[in-house]
Write a protein that holds these residues in place. Structure first.
Motif, PDB file in Angstrom:
ATOM      1  N   LYS A 204       0.832  -1.193   0.000  1.00 39.90           N
ATOM      2  CA  LYS A 204       0.000   0.000   0.000  1.00 39.90           C
ATOM      3  C   LYS A 204       0.864   1.238   0.000  1.00 39.90           C
ATOM      4  CE  LYS A 204      -3.906  -2.141   2.369  1.00 39.90           C
ATOM      5  NZ  LYS A 204      -4.862  -2.025   3.484  1.00 39.90           N
ATOM      6  N   LYS A 205       0.234   2.349  -0.367  1.00 40.90           N
ATOM      7  CA  LYS A 205       0.988   3.590  -0.435  1.00 40.90           C
ATOM      8  C   LYS A 205       1.354   4.090   0.955  1.00 40.90           C
ATOM      9  CE  LYS A 205      -2.680   7.031  -0.274  1.00 40.90           C
ATOM     10  NZ  LYS A 205      -3.294   8.173  -0.949  1.00 40.90           N
ATOM     11  N   ILE A 206       2.495   4.731   1.061  1.00 38.63           N
ATOM     12  CA  ILE A 206       2.907   5.368   2.296  1.00 38.63           C
ATOM     13  C   ILE A 206       3.402   6.755   1.953  1.00 38.63           C
ATOM     14  CG2 ILE A 206       3.553   3.183   3.395  1.00 38.63           C
ATOM     15  CD1 ILE A 206       6.453   3.851   2.821  1.00 38.63           C
ATOM     16  N   ASP A 207       3.522   7.591   2.973  1.00 39.10           N
ATOM     17  CA  ASP A 207       4.002   8.946   2.725  1.00 39.10           C
ATOM     18  C   ASP A 207       5.476   8.916   2.366  1.00 39.10           C
ATOM     19  OD1 ASP A 207       1.568   9.992   3.268  1.00 39.10           O
ATOM     20  OD2 ASP A 207       1.986  10.384   5.383  1.00 39.10           O
ATOM     21  N   LEU A 208       5.857   9.822   1.509  1.00 40.20           N
ATOM     22  CA  LEU A 208       7.252   9.965   1.128  1.00 40.20           C
ATOM     23  C   LEU A 208       8.061  10.422   2.332  1.00 40.20           C
ATOM     24  CD1 LEU A 208       9.340  10.050  -1.179  1.00 40.20           C
ATOM     25  CD2 LEU A 208       8.720  12.429  -1.496  1.00 40.20           C
ATOM     26  N   PRO A 209       9.180   9.748   2.641  1.00 41.22           N
ATOM     27  CA  PRO A 209      10.015  10.186   3.770  1.00 41.22           C
ATOM     28  C   PRO A 209      10.360  11.657   3.662  1.00 41.22           C
ATOM     29  CG  PRO A 209      10.756   8.064   2.940  1.00 41.22           C
ATOM     30  CD  PRO A 209       9.701   8.557   1.988  1.00 41.22           C
ATOM     31  N   LYS A 210      10.260  12.370   4.759  1.00 38.91           N
ATOM     32  CA  LYS A 210      10.424  13.820   4.748  1.00 38.91           C
ATOM     33  C   LYS A 210      11.797  14.261   4.254  1.00 38.91           C
ATOM     34  CE  LYS A 210       7.111  14.550   8.509  1.00 38.91           C
ATOM     35  NZ  LYS A 210       6.918  15.055   9.882  1.00 38.91           N
ATOM     36  N   ASP A 211      12.854  13.435   4.506  1.00 40.98           N
ATOM     37  CA  ASP A 211      14.191  13.884   4.157  1.00 40.98           C
ATOM     38  C   ASP A 211      14.512  13.744   2.673  1.00 40.98           C
ATOM     39  OD1 ASP A 211      16.027  10.915   5.308  1.00 40.98           O
ATOM     40  OD2 ASP A 211      14.262  11.173   4.042  1.00 40.98           O
ATOM     41  N   THR A 212      13.582  13.261   1.871  1.00 44.66           N
ATOM     42  CA  THR A 212      13.857  13.102   0.439  1.00 44.66           C
ATOM     43  C   THR A 212      13.290  14.240  -0.399  1.00 44.66           C
ATOM     44  OG1 THR A 212      11.861  11.801   0.048  1.00 44.66           O
ATOM     45  CG2 THR A 212      13.867  10.593   0.647  1.00 44.66           C
ATOM     46  N   ILE A 213      12.535  15.124   0.207  1.00 39.49           N
ATOM     47  CA  ILE A 213      11.994  16.285  -0.502  1.00 39.49           C
ATOM     48  C   ILE A 213      12.432  17.557   0.227  1.00 39.49           C
ATOM     49  CG2 ILE A 213       9.901  17.577  -1.030  1.00 39.49           C
ATOM     50  CD1 ILE A 213      10.229  15.374  -2.925  1.00 39.49           C
ATOM     51  N   ASN A 214      13.014  18.452  -0.526  1.00 41.00           N
ATOM     52  CA  ASN A 214      13.430  19.724   0.060  1.00 41.00           C
ATOM     53  C   ASN A 214      12.384  20.776  -0.287  1.00 41.00           C
ATOM     54  OD1 ASN A 214      14.631  22.038   0.966  1.00 41.00           O
ATOM     55  ND2 ASN A 214      16.619  21.669   0.001  1.00 41.00           N
ATOM     56  N   TYR A 215      11.464  21.012   0.629  1.00 47.50           N
ATOM     57  CA  TYR A 215      10.374  21.948   0.370  1.00 47.50           C
ATOM     58  C   TYR A 215      10.819  23.409   0.442  1.00 47.50           C
ATOM     59  CZ  TYR A 215       6.976  18.214   0.233  1.00 47.50           C
ATOM     60  OH  TYR A 215       6.265  17.094  -0.141  1.00 47.50           O
ATOM     61  N   ASN A 216      12.084  23.623   0.783  1.00 46.14           N
ATOM     62  CA  ASN A 216      12.600  24.991   0.781  1.00 46.14           C
ATOM     63  C   ASN A 216      12.981  25.446  -0.621  1.00 46.14           C
ATOM     64  OD1 ASN A 216      12.424  25.390   3.600  1.00 46.14           O
ATOM     65  ND2 ASN A 216      14.302  24.188   3.898  1.00 46.14           N
ATOM     66  N   ILE A 217      13.090  24.467  -1.536  1.00 46.23           N
ATOM     67  CA  ILE A 217      13.411  24.806  -2.917  1.00 46.23           C
ATOM     68  C   ILE A 217      12.170  25.380  -3.600  1.00 46.23           C
ATOM     69  CG2 ILE A 217      14.105  23.874  -5.163  1.00 46.23           C
ATOM     70  CD1 ILE A 217      15.747  21.794  -3.710  1.00 46.23           C
ATOM     71  N   LYS A 218      12.315  26.525  -4.219  1.00 49.55           N
ATOM     72  CA  LYS A 218      11.200  27.140  -4.920  1.00 49.55           C
ATOM     73  C   LYS A 218      11.104  26.606  -6.344  1.00 49.55           C
ATOM     74  CE  LYS A 218      11.298  31.491  -2.337  1.00 49.55           C
ATOM     75  NZ  LYS A 218      11.394  32.970  -2.442  1.00 49.55           N
ATOM     76  N   ASP A 219       9.870  26.522  -6.860  1.00 53.45           N
ATOM     77  CA  ASP A 219       9.675  26.094  -8.232  1.00 53.45           C
ATOM     78  C   ASP A 219      10.410  27.044  -9.177  1.00 53.45           C
ATOM     79  OD1 ASP A 219       8.050  24.042  -7.387  1.00 53.45           O
ATOM     80  OD2 ASP A 219       6.183  25.125  -7.744  1.00 53.45           O
ATOM     81  N   THR A 220      11.105  26.453 -10.129  1.00 53.54           N
ATOM     82  CA  THR A 220      11.850  27.249 -11.102  1.00 53.54           C
ATOM     83  C   THR A 220      10.910  27.796 -12.168  1.00 53.54           C
ATOM     84  OG1 THR A 220      13.796  25.847 -10.758  1.00 53.54           O
ATOM     85  CG2 THR A 220      13.756  27.214 -12.752  1.00 53.54           C
ATOM     86  N   VAL A 221      10.952  29.104 -12.394  1.00 52.10           N
ATOM     87  CA  VAL A 221      10.119  29.754 -13.401  1.00 52.10           C
ATOM     88  C   VAL A 221      11.025  30.348 -14.471  1.00 52.10           C
ATOM     89  CG1 VAL A 221       8.368  31.500 -13.854  1.00 52.10           C
ATOM     90  CG2 VAL A 221       8.375  30.295 -11.656  1.00 52.10           C
ATOM     91  N   THR A 222      10.698  30.084 -15.743  1.00 55.63           N
ATOM     92  CA  THR A 222      11.516  30.579 -16.842  1.00 55.63           C
ATOM     93  C   THR A 222      10.640  30.937 -18.032  1.00 55.63           C
ATOM     94  OG1 THR A 222      13.271  29.976 -18.406  1.00 55.63           O
ATOM     95  CG2 THR A 222      11.876  28.206 -17.613  1.00 55.63           C
ATOM     96  N   SER A 223      11.175  31.776 -18.897  1.00 55.02           N
ATOM     97  CA  SER A 223      10.444  32.160 -20.107  1.00 55.02           C
ATOM     98  C   SER A 223      10.567  31.111 -21.201  1.00 55.02           C
ATOM     99  CB  SER A 223      10.984  33.502 -20.640  1.00 55.02           C
ATOM    100  OG  SER A 223      10.829  34.523 -19.678  1.00 55.02           O
ATOM    101  N   TYR A 224      11.499  30.155 -20.999  1.00 56.62           N
ATOM    102  CA  TYR A 224      11.767  29.175 -22.035  1.00 56.62           C
ATOM    103  C   TYR A 224      11.387  27.768 -21.583  1.00 56.62           C
ATOM    104  CZ  TYR A 224      14.547  33.102 -23.664  1.00 56.62           C
ATOM    105  OH  TYR A 224      14.954  34.354 -24.064  1.00 56.62           O
ATOM    106  N   GLY A 225      11.099  26.945 -22.558  1.00 59.50           N
ATOM    107  CA  GLY A 225      10.753  25.568 -22.274  1.00 59.50           C
ATOM    108  C   GLY A 225      11.985  24.704 -22.067  1.00 59.50           C
ATOM    109  N   PRO A 226      11.788  23.427 -21.738  1.00 62.51           N
ATOM    110  CA  PRO A 226      12.922  22.534 -21.496  1.00 62.51           C
ATOM    111  C   PRO A 226      13.707  22.273 -22.777  1.00 62.51           C
ATOM    112  CG  PRO A 226      10.865  21.301 -21.592  1.00 62.51           C
ATOM    113  CD  PRO A 226      10.491  22.751 -21.593  1.00 62.51           C
ATOM    114  N   ASN A 227      14.989  21.932 -22.612  1.00 63.07           N
ATOM    115  CA  ASN A 227      15.826  21.616 -23.772  1.00 63.07           C
ATOM    116  C   ASN A 227      16.253  20.147 -23.774  1.00 63.07           C
ATOM    117  OD1 ASN A 227      17.663  21.569 -21.710  1.00 63.07           O
ATOM    118  ND2 ASN A 227      18.932  23.254 -22.457  1.00 63.07           N
TER     119      ASN A 227
END
Length: 349
Positions: A22-45
């Protein structure tokens, strides 16, 4: 006929593992919620394998090693920044508004807009190499993996492998037709599933369809897909033919011998495909449109929209009627007149 060299074998090393749970919560130490989503005018390359759209009309882009991007018409936001670099292969917004990110190296991520959950073989996923995500009419989420199919009902997984009748464990695409039957493409034989039995579908000569990566159902209920058929085998070499096919419920019709990797039907009823000119993926890849008024003619009217010496991948028709498609190095949009490349000028060189 030509020697078969699977293009996608160069892009994906399939892992093999399976378990239940069954599903479980993702361990807290594997996600850094202090990182902000990256915003750019260009798409991925990097390679964009699939493109989808959310309920707000924003474009969702799965870019291998680049992230999962949301395009709101003005800027691109990497909504997977907190997770980090992964081989993202597919993305889906489910009917509840939650996002699912598929990766071919670390399983699946579920995002409710606030926090992530991580699903791997430890939680019950059939395999950590996930190539497709599909939500059926009942709201069940299906995952096509390198080790079989995983069915997720919101609480637990049920996995299907060759032990259950699946012809090949490397599942590339899943489609539910109007009758509720699931059509399943694999890197081996393709099949359909009626809720009880997996049945390999074959042409009039009794030969199976192999290496199916894209399927769609048209307005008449016919299934369209690209496939290869093994005509002969000489030692370790497979002699195959490629083609675009249509199944009307009683017979398979070969539309042409073009290799097809992704396929959709637009709102007007036109069929769109991407694929390589040659079965081994060498040379030009093309975006085609098959005119809806001639689809069932002996020779449908076909328009070549784009040709490029690099792989073209998944296709989407956005709500505004524009066609989005992924490539080996980014995402494109076709508005009926102009093709837009969203990479920066430096990346376009």
């Amino acid at each position: 006929m030509t020697k078969l060299v699977y293009v996608c074998a160069l892009l994906l090393s399939v892992l093999c593992a399976s378990c239940g749970g069954k599903k479980i919560d993702l361990p807290k130490d594997t996600i850094n919620y202090n990182i902000k989503d990256t915003v750019t005018s260009y798409g991925p390359n990097t390679m964009v394998r699939n493109v989808k759209q959310d309920r707000n009309g924003d474009i969702l882009i799965a870019a291998s090693w680049g992230g999962v991007f949301r395009y709101d018409g003005k800027s691109f936001t990497n909504i997977a920044s907190k997770i980090g670099s992964r081989r993202y292969w597919d993305v889906l917004e489910d009917r509840r508004g939650n996002l699912w990110f598929a990766s071919t190296d670390s399983g699946v991520y579920h995002y409710d807009g606030k926090s992530f959950q991580h699903f791997t073989t430890r939680e019950g996923l059939a395999n950590n190499a996930v190539m497709s995500i599909y939500e059926d009419k009942a709201g069940i989420i299906w995952f096509g993996t390198g080790g079989g199919i995983s069915r997720y009902d919101g609480e637990s997984f049920r996995n299907f492998t060759t032990k259950d009748g699946l012809p090949n464990n490397a599942v590339t695409t899943i489609l539910e037709d109007k009758t509720g039957k699931l059509w399943i493409g694999t890197r081996g034989e393709a099949c359909f599933y009626d809720g009880k039995t997996f049945t390999v579908f074959r042409n009039q000569d009794g030969k199976a369809f192999n290496n199916v990566w894209g399927m769609t159902e048209d307005k008449k209920g016919a299934i369209w897909f690209g496939a290869t058929i093994i005509e002969d085998k000489k030692g370790d070499t497979l002699i195959v033919t490629s083609g675009l096919w249509r199944y009307d419920g009683s017979a398979f019709t070969k539309i042409n011998q073009r290799s097809t990797s992704a396929i959709i039907e637009d709102k007007k009823g036109n069929i769109w495909t991407t694929g390589a000119v040659k079965p081994n993926g060498v040379g030009a890849w093309k975006l085609f449109r098959y005119d809806q008024n001639s689809l069932y003619n002996k020779k449908p009217i076909v328009t070549e929209i784009m040709s490029i010496e690099k792989m073209l991948c998944g296709i989407l028709e956005a709500k505004d009627g524009s066609i989005w498609f992924g490539s080996l190095n980014g995402v494109y949009r076709y508005d009926g007149k102009t093709i837009t490349d969203f990479k920066s000028k430096e990346d376009q060189k």
